[in-house]
Design an enzyme around this catalytic site. Structure first.
Site, PDB file in Angstrom:
ATOM      1  N   ALA A  73       0.819  -1.221   0.000  1.00 17.50           N
ATOM      2  CA  ALA A  73       0.000   0.000   0.000  1.00 17.50           C
ATOM      3  C   ALA A  73       0.853   1.272   0.000  1.00 17.50           C
ATOM      4  O   ALA A  73       0.540   2.241  -0.700  1.00 17.50           O
ATOM      5  CB  ALA A  73      -0.924  -0.014   1.207  1.00 17.50           C
ATOM      6  N   ASP A 110     -29.538  29.843 -11.391  1.00 16.68           N
ATOM      7  CA  ASP A 110     -30.728  29.456 -12.151  1.00 16.68           C
ATOM      8  C   ASP A 110     -31.870  29.072 -11.221  1.00 16.68           C
ATOM      9  O   ASP A 110     -31.667  28.794 -10.053  1.00 16.68           O
ATOM     10  CB  ASP A 110     -30.395  28.207 -12.980  1.00 16.68           C
ATOM     11  CG  ASP A 110     -29.905  28.578 -14.352  1.00 16.68           C
ATOM     12  OD1 ASP A 110     -30.037  29.744 -14.727  1.00 16.68           O
ATOM     13  OD2 ASP A 110     -29.384  27.674 -15.037  1.00 16.68           O
ATOM     14  N   LYS A 113     -35.150  35.599 -12.831  1.00 17.33           N
ATOM     15  CA  LYS A 113     -36.003  36.783 -12.722  1.00 17.33           C
ATOM     16  C   LYS A 113     -35.678  37.835 -13.769  1.00 17.33           C
ATOM     17  O   LYS A 113     -36.284  38.904 -13.820  1.00 17.33           O
ATOM     18  CB  LYS A 113     -35.844  37.403 -11.328  1.00 17.33           C
ATOM     19  CG  LYS A 113     -36.368  36.527 -10.212  1.00 17.33           C
ATOM     20  CD  LYS A 113     -37.163  37.347  -9.190  1.00 17.33           C
ATOM     21  CE  LYS A 113     -37.828  36.473  -8.167  1.00 17.33           C
ATOM     22  NZ  LYS A 113     -37.021  36.329  -6.950  1.00 17.33           N
ATOM     23  N   MET A 130     -37.282  18.135 -20.377  1.00 20.34           N
ATOM     24  CA  MET A 130     -38.172  19.220 -20.816  1.00 20.34           C
ATOM     25  C   MET A 130     -39.255  18.684 -21.757  1.00 20.34           C
ATOM     26  O   MET A 130     -39.614  19.342 -22.733  1.00 20.34           O
ATOM     27  CB  MET A 130     -37.370  20.326 -21.527  1.00 20.34           C
ATOM     28  CG  MET A 130     -36.341  20.984 -20.620  1.00 20.34           C
ATOM     29  SD  MET A 130     -35.345  22.212 -21.460  1.00 20.34           S
ATOM     30  CE  MET A 130     -34.168  21.209 -22.331  1.00 20.34           C
TER      31      MET A 130
HETATM   32  C1  LIG Z   1     -32.909  23.392 -18.981  1.00 19.83           C
HETATM   33  S1  LIG Z   1     -32.808  21.711 -18.602  1.00 19.83           S
HETATM   34  C2  LIG Z   1     -31.341  21.718 -17.659  1.00 19.83           C
HETATM   35  C3  LIG Z   1     -30.774  20.366 -17.399  1.00 19.83           C
HETATM   36  C4  LIG Z   1     -29.579  20.394 -16.469  1.00 19.83           C
HETATM   37  N1  LIG Z   1     -28.519  21.142 -17.043  1.00 19.83           N
HETATM   38  C5  LIG Z   1     -29.096  19.006 -16.112  1.00 19.83           C
HETATM   39  O1  LIG Z   1     -27.996  18.596 -16.488  1.00 19.83           O
HETATM   40  O2  LIG Z   1     -29.829  18.329 -15.372  1.00 19.83           O
HETATM   41  C6  LIG Z   1     -34.078  21.568 -17.417  1.00 19.83           C
HETATM   42  C7  LIG Z   1     -34.711  20.203 -17.406  1.00 19.83           C
HETATM   43  O3  LIG Z   1     -33.900  19.306 -16.691  1.00 19.83           O
HETATM   44  C8  LIG Z   1     -34.721  18.338 -16.070  1.00 19.83           C
HETATM   45  N2  LIG Z   1     -34.509  18.436 -14.618  1.00 19.83           N
HETATM   46  C9  LIG Z   1     -33.660  19.242 -13.982  1.00 19.83           C
HETATM   47  N3  LIG Z   1     -33.681  18.998 -12.665  1.00 19.83           N
HETATM   48  C10 LIG Z   1     -34.548  18.008 -12.464  1.00 19.83           C
HETATM   49  C11 LIG Z   1     -35.017  17.282 -11.328  1.00 19.83           C
HETATM   50  N4  LIG Z   1     -34.553  17.551 -10.098  1.00 19.83           N
HETATM   51  N5  LIG Z   1     -35.904  16.315 -11.505  1.00 19.83           N
HETATM   52  C12 LIG Z   1     -36.362  16.000 -12.728  1.00 19.83           C
HETATM   53  N6  LIG Z   1     -35.967  16.638 -13.830  1.00 19.83           N
HETATM   54  C13 LIG Z   1     -35.071  17.624 -13.714  1.00 19.83           C
HETATM   55  C14 LIG Z   1     -36.139  18.653 -16.432  1.00 19.83           C
HETATM   56  O4  LIG Z   1     -36.449  17.914 -17.587  1.00 19.83           O
HETATM   57  C15 LIG Z   1     -36.042  20.120 -16.717  1.00 19.83           C
HETATM   58  O5  LIG Z   1     -37.099  20.542 -17.534  1.00 19.83           O
END
Ligand SMILES: C[S@@+](CC[C@H](N)C(=O)[O-])C[C@H]1O[C@@H](n2cnc3c(N)ncnc32)[C@H](O)[C@@H]1O
Length: 410
Positions: A24, A203, A225, A340
């Site tokens: 180790a 965000d 916002k 989404m």
């Molecule tokens: C603009 S996208 C961003 C994704 C993010 N960058 C990621 O890697 O998770 C937003 C989407 O991510 C998904 N999402 C993000 N957080 C989530 C969660 N806690 N539970 C389920 N879906 C989630 C949903 O589909 C939501 O509409």
């Protein structure tokens, strides 16, 4: 009387270093020697699998037997990494005879050289000796590492990922993935940068508890916002990042999940790069994998799915602006993860079925995954759009389609 050690930086490139022992301790010591370019001779009857892999890859020479004095021929340094004090003493006796410095894992007081606790930041190496107390050395090293992480963070300002000059930076930006919702799912690095930020641009989907813990003097900009339409809002965000950084602030752009998975992180990086603002990107745990996992659905599973595809469902399949080949996706056997996609789910499932995916394919929706309000709906491809409405599930949610949905269910 004990004297102070005399610190040195050994330039070991191409120089023979003998390591005695293959357990180790040697496993921990050898990587730094190889990193320094040393010509490592490892003398040990047996090796750990990690050392064996390095020997097999030709990164070091392994002599599979016990130490003999001739092993030190041509050596500049020897590290004794064995527990047996008698054997260790005989190695260091040979080393002393030949005026070769000897590090001893078993007995620091008998060693002629000590290895310090080290932290490396680009070209800067800080080595700490704790007066013979390795714990003290590590504590001091950790404090210095934290300090230097702020002052000397390697920065990345080019979209090709090339690293820009390392040095004391004034303003800079970190694009940090906050993870899917559970505040504990941010990475260690992301969390550290967040605690060091002057400005945080967050965000909507960022875990609220992370923001709760910011220092009171931190400027918090709620990006959700910002008025105007989506593209105008993105320009506004880019401008805030650039302006604050050019004014000398350390700006953390905190984004849900991973910054580059439907997160517009690339646009923000390009905007900063165009303004000469250095950017560090810290990947995050993406909801596309974490949301299924939180619902007990592995996106791949042996004998069930050898692939997973992540797709955005924010545009309907028949939208002229859609870049997704839903017809081709329907022909895949693996897992489909749709982000989404709730608004267009009826059209998406109908398109997948029309192009050949079975309506009996298991499907699930995971809402607000990894949070205290997580909800999971299990159904089939043919029924999930209606079930979703009946169950009143809402965004943010991830849709998972494929046999993996049932893989861990009995
Ligand atoms: C603009 S996208 C961003 C994704 C993010 N960058 C990621 O890697 O998770 C937003 C989407 O991510 C998904 N999402 C993000 N957080 C989530 C969660 N806690 N539970 C389920 N879906 C989630 C949903 O589909 C939501 O509409």
């Amino acid at each position: 009387m004990t004297s102070n050690p005399y610190p040195l930086g050994l330039r070991l490139h191409g120089r023979r270093v003998v390591v005695v022992g293959g357990g180790a301790v040697a496993t921990r010591r050898v990587p730094a020697l190889l990193d320094a370019g040393a010509d490592v001779l490892l003398v040990a009857p047996e090796l750990t699998p990690a050392l064996r892999a390095r020997a097999d890859a030709g990164r070091l020479h392994w002599v599979p037997r016990r130490f003999v004095p001739e092993d030190l021929d041509g050596a500049w340094l020897v590290q004794v990494a064995i527990d047996d004090p008698t054997a260790a003493a005989s190695v260091s006796a040979v080393a002393a005879e030949r005026r070769i410095f000897c590090v001893r894992a078993d007995d620091r007081t008998a060693a002629t050289a000590w290895t310090p606790a080290v932290t490396r930041h680009g070209p800067v190496t800080v080595a700490v000796l704790g007066g013979g107390d390795p714990r003290r050395a590590m504590t001091v090293r950790d404090a210095i590492r934290d300090l230097l992480a702020v002052r000397l963070a390697p920065t990345q300002s080019r979209p090709d990922g090339a690293t820009a000059a390392v040095g004391v930076t004034a303003g800079r930006v970190a694009l940090v993935g906050a993870g899917p919702g559970d505040p504990e799912l941010i990475t260690v690095k992301g969390w550290r940068l967040l605690t060091e930020a002057d400005v945080v641009v967050a965000d909507r989907l960022v875990p609220g508890l992370l923001l709760d813990e910011l220092r009171p003097d931190v400027e918090l900009v709620d990006a959700s916002k910002i008025p105007y339409g989506p593209s105008r809002a993105q320009e506004e965000i880019n401008q805030i990042l650039v302006d604050r950084a050019l004014a000398g602030a350390f700006v953390v752009r905190l984004k849900g999940g991973d910054p580059y998975v439907f997160g517009r992180g690339g646009e923000e990086l390009l905007a900063c790069a165009a303004a000469g603002v250095p950017v560090t990107v810290v990947p995050g745990v993406t909801s596309s994998i974490a949301a299924p996992a939180a619902a007990g659905i592995p996106v791949t599973h042996r004998g069930v799915a050898h692939e997973f595809t992540v797709v955005s469902g924010h545009l309907a399949p028949d939208s002229p602006a859609s870049l997704v080949r839903w017809d081709a996706l329907a022909g895949l056997h693996g897992t489909l993860v749709i982000l989404m996609g709730l608004k267009n789910l009826a059209a998406i499932t109908a398109t997948l079925i029309a192009h050949g995916r079975s309506p009996q394919t298991p499907a699930a929706v995971v809402q607000e995954a990894t949070t205290g309000t997580q909800r999971v709906l299990r159904s089939t491809l043919g029924a999930i759009a209606a079930d979703l409405v009946a169950a009143d599930l809402r965004p943010p949610a991830v849709v998972v389609v494929g046999d993996v949905v049932d893989a861990l269910n009995g």
